[in-house]
Design a protein around this motif. Structure first.
Motif, PDB file in Angstrom:
ATOM      1  N   LEU A 111       0.821  -1.206   0.000  1.00  0.00           N
ATOM      2  CA  LEU A 111       0.000   0.000   0.000  1.00  0.00           C
ATOM      3  C   LEU A 111       0.860   1.263   0.000  1.00  0.00           C
ATOM      4  CD1 LEU A 111      -2.872  -0.961   2.471  1.00  0.00           C
ATOM      5  CD2 LEU A 111      -3.108  -0.437   0.032  1.00  0.00           C
ATOM      6  N   ILE A 112       1.960   1.230   0.752  1.00  0.00           N
ATOM      7  CA  ILE A 112       2.877   2.384   0.759  1.00  0.00           C
ATOM      8  C   ILE A 112       3.424   2.618  -0.639  1.00  0.00           C
ATOM      9  CG2 ILE A 112       5.207   3.055   1.477  1.00  0.00           C
ATOM     10  CD1 ILE A 112       3.239   3.831   3.520  1.00  0.00           C
ATOM     11  N   ALA A 113       3.857   1.535  -1.304  1.00  0.00           N
ATOM     12  CA  ALA A 113       4.391   1.665  -2.664  1.00  0.00           C
ATOM     13  C   ALA A 113       3.311   2.146  -3.618  1.00  0.00           C
ATOM     14  CB  ALA A 113       4.950   0.326  -3.134  1.00  0.00           C
ATOM     15  N   ALA A 114       2.104   1.589  -3.512  1.00  0.00           N
ATOM     16  CA  ALA A 114       1.014   1.984  -4.403  1.00  0.00           C
ATOM     17  C   ALA A 114       0.677   3.458  -4.237  1.00  0.00           C
ATOM     18  CB  ALA A 114      -0.217   1.124  -4.127  1.00  0.00           C
ATOM     19  N   GLY A 115       0.687   3.933  -2.998  1.00  0.00           N
ATOM     20  CA  GLY A 115       0.408   5.338  -2.759  1.00  0.00           C
ATOM     21  C   GLY A 115       1.408   6.246  -3.451  1.00  0.00           C
ATOM     22  N   GLY A 116       2.689   5.892  -3.365  1.00  0.00           N
ATOM     23  CA  GLY A 116       3.713   6.690  -4.026  1.00  0.00           C
ATOM     24  C   GLY A 116       3.568   6.675  -5.538  1.00  0.00           C
ATOM     25  N   ILE A 117       3.284   5.525  -6.099  1.00  0.00           N
ATOM     26  CA  ILE A 117       3.142   5.406  -7.559  1.00  0.00           C
ATOM     27  C   ILE A 117       1.938   6.210  -8.053  1.00  0.00           C
ATOM     28  CG2 ILE A 117       2.635   3.777  -9.416  1.00  0.00           C
ATOM     29  CD1 ILE A 117       4.259   1.700  -7.793  1.00  0.00           C
ATOM     30  N   VAL A 118       0.821   6.135  -7.332  1.00  0.00           N
ATOM     31  CA  VAL A 118      -0.374   6.887  -7.735  1.00  0.00           C
ATOM     32  C   VAL A 118      -0.100   8.381  -7.698  1.00  0.00           C
ATOM     33  CG1 VAL A 118      -2.734   7.483  -7.048  1.00  0.00           C
ATOM     34  CG2 VAL A 118      -2.016   5.083  -7.108  1.00  0.00           C
ATOM     35  N   ARG A 119       0.610   8.847  -6.684  1.00  0.00           N
ATOM     36  CA  ARG A 119       0.900  10.280  -6.592  1.00  0.00           C
ATOM     37  C   ARG A 119       1.709  10.762  -7.791  1.00  0.00           C
ATOM     38  NH1 ARG A 119       1.812   8.999  -1.109  1.00  0.00           N
ATOM     39  NH2 ARG A 119       4.065   8.990  -1.418  1.00  0.00           N
ATOM     40  N   VAL A 120       2.592   9.909  -8.294  1.00  0.00           N
ATOM     41  CA  VAL A 120       3.423  10.303  -9.434  1.00  0.00           C
ATOM     42  C   VAL A 120       2.640  10.221 -10.735  1.00  0.00           C
ATOM     43  CG1 VAL A 120       5.429   9.661 -10.814  1.00  0.00           C
ATOM     44  CG2 VAL A 120       5.597   9.691  -8.323  1.00  0.00           C
ATOM     45  N   LEU A 121       1.909   9.133 -10.948  1.00  0.00           N
ATOM     46  CA  LEU A 121       1.234   8.915 -12.227  1.00  0.00           C
ATOM     47  C   LEU A 121      -0.001   9.795 -12.399  1.00  0.00           C
ATOM     48  CD1 LEU A 121       1.479   5.021 -12.576  1.00  0.00           C
ATOM     49  CD2 LEU A 121       2.968   6.783 -13.546  1.00  0.00           C
ATOM     50  N   ALA A 122      -0.759   9.987 -11.343  1.00  0.00           N
ATOM     51  CA  ALA A 122      -1.970  10.813 -11.415  1.00  0.00           C
ATOM     52  C   ALA A 122      -1.608  12.212 -10.916  1.00  0.00           C
ATOM     53  CB  ALA A 122      -3.088  10.203 -10.582  1.00  0.00           C
ATOM     54  N   ASP A 123      -1.061  13.014 -11.793  1.00  0.00           N
ATOM     55  CA  ASP A 123      -0.512  14.315 -11.422  1.00  0.00           C
ATOM     56  C   ASP A 123      -1.620  15.347 -11.276  1.00  0.00           C
ATOM     57  OD1 ASP A 123       1.345  16.224 -10.820  1.00  0.00           O
ATOM     58  OD2 ASP A 123       1.899  16.635 -12.899  1.00  0.00           O
ATOM     59  N   SER A 124      -2.420  15.181 -10.206  1.00  0.00           N
ATOM     60  CA  SER A 124      -3.528  16.092  -9.939  1.00  0.00           C
ATOM     61  C   SER A 124      -3.799  16.062  -8.441  1.00  0.00           C
ATOM     62  CB  SER A 124      -4.788  15.662 -10.690  1.00  0.00           C
ATOM     63  OG  SER A 124      -5.253  14.408 -10.205  1.00  0.00           O
ATOM     64  N   TYR A 125      -4.647  16.974  -7.983  1.00  0.00           N
ATOM     65  CA  TYR A 125      -4.944  16.993  -6.555  1.00  0.00           C
ATOM     66  C   TYR A 125      -5.605  15.701  -6.116  1.00  0.00           C
ATOM     67  CZ  TYR A 125      -7.071  18.022  -2.083  1.00  0.00           C
ATOM     68  OH  TYR A 125      -7.453  17.952  -0.760  1.00  0.00           O
ATOM     69  N   TRP A 126      -6.592  15.247  -6.895  1.00  0.00           N
ATOM     70  CA  TRP A 126      -7.300  14.033  -6.472  1.00  0.00           C
ATOM     71  C   TRP A 126      -6.424  12.793  -6.624  1.00  0.00           C
ATOM     72  CZ3 TRP A 126     -10.957  14.515  -3.279  1.00  0.00           C
ATOM     73  CH2 TRP A 126     -11.758  15.657  -3.293  1.00  0.00           C
ATOM     74  N   GLY A 127      -5.480  12.824  -7.545  1.00  0.00           N
ATOM     75  CA  GLY A 127      -4.503  11.748  -7.594  1.00  0.00           C
ATOM     76  C   GLY A 127      -3.631  11.755  -6.355  1.00  0.00           C
ATOM     77  N   ALA A 128      -3.220  12.948  -5.932  1.00  0.00           N
ATOM     78  CA  ALA A 128      -2.429  13.063  -4.709  1.00  0.00           C
ATOM     79  C   ALA A 128      -3.236  12.601  -3.505  1.00  0.00           C
ATOM     80  CB  ALA A 128      -1.963  14.506  -4.517  1.00  0.00           C
ATOM     81  N   PHE A 129      -4.522  12.973  -3.462  1.00  0.00           N
ATOM     82  CA  PHE A 129      -5.363  12.588  -2.325  1.00  0.00           C
ATOM     83  C   PHE A 129      -5.551  11.071  -2.278  1.00  0.00           C
ATOM     84  CE2 PHE A 129      -9.247  12.030   0.094  1.00  0.00           C
ATOM     85  CZ  PHE A 129      -9.077  12.955   1.130  1.00  0.00           C
ATOM     86  N   THR A 130      -5.744  10.456  -3.447  1.00  0.00           N
ATOM     87  CA  THR A 130      -5.892   9.000  -3.501  1.00  0.00           C
ATOM     88  C   THR A 130      -4.615   8.306  -3.045  1.00  0.00           C
ATOM     89  OG1 THR A 130      -7.465   9.183  -5.328  1.00  0.00           O
ATOM     90  CG2 THR A 130      -6.423   7.049  -4.996  1.00  0.00           C
ATOM     91  N   GLY A 131      -3.472   8.794  -3.526  1.00  0.00           N
ATOM     92  CA  GLY A 131      -2.199   8.210  -3.095  1.00  0.00           C
ATOM     93  C   GLY A 131      -1.981   8.361  -1.608  1.00  0.00           C
ATOM     94  N   GLN A 132      -2.333   9.521  -1.076  1.00  0.00           N
ATOM     95  CA  GLN A 132      -2.209   9.724   0.365  1.00  0.00           C
ATOM     96  C   GLN A 132      -3.137   8.790   1.134  1.00  0.00           C
ATOM     97  OE1 GLN A 132       0.681  11.333   0.437  1.00  0.00           O
ATOM     98  NE2 GLN A 132      -0.009  12.784   1.987  1.00  0.00           N
ATOM     99  N   GLY A 133      -4.326   8.571   0.593  1.00  0.00           N
ATOM    100  CA  GLY A 133      -5.256   7.665   1.260  1.00  0.00           C
ATOM    101  C   GLY A 133      -4.732   6.235   1.333  1.00  0.00           C
ATOM    102  N   LEU A 134      -4.116   5.765   0.250  1.00  0.00           N
ATOM    103  CA  LEU A 134      -3.539   4.415   0.253  1.00  0.00           C
ATOM    104  C   LEU A 134      -2.438   4.300   1.299  1.00  0.00           C
ATOM    105  CD1 LEU A 134      -3.333   3.796  -3.599  1.00  0.00           C
ATOM    106  CD2 LEU A 134      -4.867   2.644  -1.985  1.00  0.00           C
TER     107      LEU A 134
END
Length: 395
Positions: A79-102
């Motif tokens: 989950l930690i790895a997935a959160g980091g990957i989502v934050r990078v790939l989804a370069d938007s606020y909601w992508g950042a929020f989703t990555g932080q949630g994971l």
């Protein structure tokens, strides 16, 4: 059976990644708000989601760790790895929020695993230091998060990318580590809610509630509290950094020393008294005392958590896991409550520091009661376990 320190180190690394994820946007709040096109309050929620989910998930995470230790740890790492990957790939606020949630879902798993990993992979006499290393990893992560944001100001994608890289690398190490079978038993699964009735658990949770609450409040509001006294943001940041660096040193030194001498409640009591004195000094004479008292506060306050966790593990290893989950839950709840209270007092900094001093005295008083009721018997369960051997861990 040999201790497996590298496994403990791998999960301390995941603790680093958790804190880097949590505070990744804290040092670049203004830049992040501009980059994502949102208000600074929205950026604040990228951090606030962590304590909120921790309070909600601490108990179920503790149950999962007790029943399925290694699979649960692997899920937390992924989950930690997935959160980091989502934050990078989804370069938007909601992508950042989703990555932080994971990553926030993983936090109660990895924080609650500190005593469990030490109990499963280290000999009893080495566990206080192992717990200190695990807890110290969280403070190293805070230092890294602040340092990365300070060293790369204004470049949100680079800061996020560095944090994601740390998450992925430590997650790989964590997944490899869970492939190693524990060499020591962890006892039987115990309900986290059931241990509330154990002697001293509520009191110890209250001490951690106050201690972590004070730390989170200072980490959140130190700059606006000191600004009216002519202390700028750069100086406030250095004071916080000095506190964190000293806290890492305290985690290495204080918990093993306290465990050897069976003086954990006295150490917690002394920490409360130091908090009271330091907060009064910061409120009254910040310019003259800041760089003197901040390292002292960090050394005592940040080492108090591993002292409390080591005390729990030594008193009854069978119940240390669920108690750890409850202690962490109490600490995160304290972070929310005390930080909110201090936030209401930003217009009266001296009153805010006075409140923190009073809370420090309350923590000292509770720790004193803990000592007088002798909640940590001298030899502890470890002496029995050392003589009779420990059962194989249930995977």
């Amino acid at each position: 059976m040999r201790s497996r320190w590298w496994v403990v180190g791998a999960f301390a690394g995941l603790g680093v990644a958790t804190q880097v994820s949590w505070l990744g946007y804290a040092a670049i709040t203004t830049e992040s708000a501009r980059y994502f096109g949102v208000g600074e309050g929205a950026v604040g929620w990228l951090a606030n989601v962590f304590p909120l989910l921790f309070v909600a998930l601490a108990v179920p995470a503790g149950v999962a760790l007790d029943r399925f230790l290694r699979p649960t740890l692997a899920v937390g790492a992924l989950l930690i790895a997935a959160g980091g990957i989502v934050r990078v790939l989804a370069d938007s606020y909601w992508g950042a929020f989703t990555g932080q949630g994971l990553a926030a879902v993983a936090q109660p798993v990895l924080a609650g695993a500190i005593t469990r990993v030490a109990a499963a992979y280290l000999a009893p006499e080495e566990r206080p230091l192992g717990i200190a290393v695990g807890a110290g990893g969280t403070y190293v992560g805070m230092i890294l998060a602040i340092g990365i944001g300070t060293a790369v100001p204004g470049d949100v994608p680079v800061v996020v990318g560095i944090g994601a890289g740390i998450s992925v690398v430590t997650a790989v190490a964590g997944v490899v580590a869970v492939g190693v079978a524990p060499g020591y038993g962890r006892g039987v699964a115990v309900s986290p809610l059931g241990v509330w009735r154990e002697p001293g658990v509520v009191r110890l949770s209250a001490v951690v509630f106050l201690g972590m609450g004070i730390f989170v409040a200072l980490a959140t509001w130190l700059e606006p509290l000191l600004a009216p006294r002519g202390i700028g943001a750069d100086t406030s940041g250095l004071l916080l950094l000095a506190m964190l660096v000293a806290g890492v040193g305290g985690c290495v030194v204080v918990p093993p020393w306290a465990a050897r001498r069976r003086v954990e409640p006295r150490v917690l009591q002394s920490t409360g008294l130091v908090i009271a004195v330091v907060c009064l000094a910061l409120g009254l004479f910040p310019s003259a005392t800041g760089f003197v008292v901040s390292p002292l506060l960090g050394f005592m306050l940040l080492s108090a958590l591993p002292v409390a966790l080591a005390m729990v593990e030594r008193r009854d290893p069978d119940k240390a896991g669920p108690v750890t989950s409850l202690v962490w839950l109490a600490g995160n709840a304290g972070g929310l409550v005390v930080s909110l209270a201090v936030g209401w007092l930003l217009g009266a900094p001296l009153l805010a520091f006075g409140l923190l001093a009073v809370l420090g005295l309350a923590a000292a008083w509770l720790a004193r009661l803990q000592h007088h009721e002798d909640q940590v018997p001298g030899p502890g369960r470890h002496d029995q376990l050392a003589g009779g051997g420990e059962a194989a861990v249930r995977e």
